[in-house]
Enzyme design. Structure first.
Site, mmCIF file in Angstrom:
data_model
loop_
_atom_site.group_PDB
_atom_site.id
_atom_site.type_symbol
_atom_site.label_atom_id
_atom_site.label_comp_id
_atom_site.label_asym_id
_atom_site.label_seq_id
_atom_site.Cartn_x
_atom_site.Cartn_y
_atom_site.Cartn_z
ATOM 1 N N GLN B 192 80.257 -44.326 -5.499
ATOM 2 C CA GLN B 192 79.497 -45.489 -5.058
ATOM 3 C C GLN B 192 78.016 -44.961 -4.919
ATOM 4 O OE1 GLN B 192 78.963 -45.253 -1.655
ATOM 5 N NE2 GLN B 192 78.529 -47.287 -0.953
ATOM 6 N N ARG B 193 77.824 -43.788 -4.690
ATOM 7 C CA ARG B 193 76.347 -43.548 -4.477
ATOM 8 C C ARG B 193 75.915 -42.087 -4.920
ATOM 9 N NH1 ARG B 193 80.059 -42.604 -0.748
ATOM 10 N NH2 ARG B 193 80.058 -40.971 0.491
ATOM 11 N N CYS B 308 78.519 -41.429 7.568
ATOM 12 C CA CYS B 308 78.671 -42.482 6.705
ATOM 13 C C CYS B 308 80.257 -42.621 6.466
ATOM 14 C CB CYS B 308 78.080 -42.109 5.515
ATOM 15 S SG CYS B 308 76.265 -41.951 5.858
ATOM 16 N N CYS B 365 58.840 -27.183 23.018
ATOM 17 C CA CYS B 365 59.979 -27.249 22.149
ATOM 18 C C CYS B 365 60.788 -25.908 22.385
ATOM 19 C CB CYS B 365 59.652 -27.215 20.499
ATOM 20 S SG CYS B 365 60.831 -27.420 19.546
#
Lengths: 92, 396
Positions: B192-193, B308, B365
């Site tokens: 689908q992708r 996803c 950081c």
């Protein structure tokens, strides 16, 4: 009222909305009002002590609130507050 | 009576100053010479030309000079083989309003006779010229840029939602070497992708499947299939072989691993992530711009970071975000334009809005700050544990 942009993972907690209008004169007050209105959001972004989790980024307009005055960053009617957790999706 | 060729040349000599190679060679060598426009044909240019000169064949002079020399008062020196075609070209430029145009006396032939330095370009083959002609026409790319792409190596982490379109377009663009890291096999639910795969390749390793598609699209691209997961033991060797890494991973441990490894190997990292209708993209240039941990110091707990596979994703969103990554990778490789370094681009497909947030280097950081103790860690454990000890300062 300021506009709060809701990330996809929190939309269910606010009834599917992508943006929510809430009152408050600082970023902290805005998020407090949001969590009061939608307690499920608070469960996701606040610690037991009521502080924002470190993995939650908050932007006021296009600037990282950590580099402004964090929860004391003033927020006006025209401002947008964006809650931004990292997303991992890519391959699958 | 109409003027003859000799008449035209004579009139042009009256109008255009001529410069001897000996006058201009020291300036060319010092790098402060005029902008030299070589108006010969491509075959002649390919045999060699003045160093730093720009090639515009005579037939394209009027249409292309504007992009090469937007400033009409810039000092221009026109050259050809013997100084005649360039003389007439100089007249044309003067007629177009260029105020400071001169002609190289005796042209490239006299330059070469005097043993001044000559640049012989590495050139594209006729087949490459044809394939990449639309790139070559862009001034910011050109033949030189295309050669740079052909010499470049891009590593794609994941040949899935983001990696499919990114790999496809990078291959089409002629990025010479493309590495594909993926241990997964093509599943029907990917199609689908993940447009680089096909129905008849369900069950095939994604890297191998993508290699087949790339070979059919552009056989000139070398594909390196790495059919395993990127991990602490292989990441540094892997990244050090490539010029840019495109992060299309599907989990936080891999993303934080890549972020740190990109710093350690000084590899630019092109980031994107996707969920449902929303995509994020940025570029992390090691120690020049912010890194991934400047933006997201810690990963969210699993319930705030569904994959996803759990939360779904609009197929076409992968195309948009993967191609933003391909675009940024090409810009990084060519060194052109303004990349997303220092910016996070958020695409909301449902509202069709693009939002940009500023991302700055975090002086504290734990990965790229001045006091960082950067070393590869057990990212799986770190990502799994973070939610439960939020204020423990992670495990830097």
């Amino acid at each position: 009222m300021s506009t709060v942009k809701i990330p996809p993972v929190l939309r269910q907690a606010v009834g599917g909305e992508r943006t929510v209008e809430v009152g408050g004169s600082t970023m902290g007050e805005v998020l407090e009002a949001l969590c009061a209105q939608y307690p499920a959001v608070g469960g996701q972004i606040l610690t037991a002590d009521g502080e924002l989790h470190k993995y939650v980024n908050v932007y006021v307009n296009d600037e990282d609130a950590r580099l402004l005055q964090w929860i004391d960053t003033p927020v006006g009617d025209a401002d947008t507050v964006m809650i931004l957790p990292a997303m991992a999706g890519g391959a699958r | 009576m109409s003027p003859s060729y000799q008449d035209l040349l004579a009139a042009a000599r009256e109008a255009i100053p001529e410069v001897e190679p000996s006058d201009v060679a020291p300036r060319v060598e010092a790098g402060d010479g005029p902008l030299i426009i070589d108006v010969r044909e491509t075959g002649e240019w390919d045999q060699g030309h003045l160093p730093g000169s720009v090639h515009i064949p005579r037939g394209f002079l009027e249409s292309r000079i504007g992009t090469v020399a937007p400033d009409h008062d810039r000092e221009l020196l026109i050259s050809c083989a013997s100084g005649q075609r360039s003389l007439l070209a100089a007249v044309t430029l003067r007629d177009m309003g260029f105020t400071n145009v001169s002609n190289l006396a005796g042209g490239f032939a006299r330059w070469k006779q005097n043993n001044y330095p000559v640049q012989v370009p590495r050139i594209l083959t006729p087949a490459q010229r044809s394939r990449y002609s639309r790139h070559i026409l862009i001034p910011e790319v050109g033949e030189e840029g295309q050669l740079k792409l052909l010499d470049s190596k891009a590593l794609l982490i994941g040949a899935g939602g983001l990696g499919s379109p990114a790999a496809y377009y990078l291959a089409a663009a002629g990025v010479g070497t493309i590495g594909l890291v993926d241990d997964d096999v093509v599943d029907e639910s990917n199609l689908q992708r993940q447009i680089i795969h096909t129905t008849d390749r369900v069950g095939v390793n994604k890297g191998e499947s993508a290699e087949e598609a790339i070979r059919a699209l552009n056989p000139g691209v070398q594909v390196n299939v790495h059919p395993f997961r990127v991990n602490r033991d292989n990441v540094l060797d892997l990244l050090s072989e490539y010029d840019v890494v495109v992060d299309g991973a599907d989990n936080f441990p891999t993303r934080y691993l890549l972020a740190d490894a990109a710093l350690m190997t000084n590899t630019p990292l092109v980031h994107a992530s996707i969920l449902r209708f929303e995509g994020h993209a940025s570029v992390f240039q090691p120690y020049d711009g912010p890194c991934y941990r400047c933006l997201f110091p810690e990963p969210p707990p699993p319930d705030l970071a569904p994959s996803c596979g759990e939360a779904g994703v609009l197929g076409v969103l992968c195309g948009v975000m993967g191609n933003i990554q391909a675009t940024e990778a090409i810009k990084v490789l060519l060194g052109i334009g303004d990349t997303l370094s220092g910016r996070l681009l958020i695409y909301d497909a449902l509202g069709m809005t693009f939002t940009e947030l500023k991302v700055r280097r975090d002086p504290d950081c734990p990965s790229c700050g001045p006091n960082a103790d950067l070393q590869l860690r057990d990212y799986e454990a770190w990502c799994a544990g973070v939610g439960s000890h939020d204020h423990a300062g992670a495990t830097a």
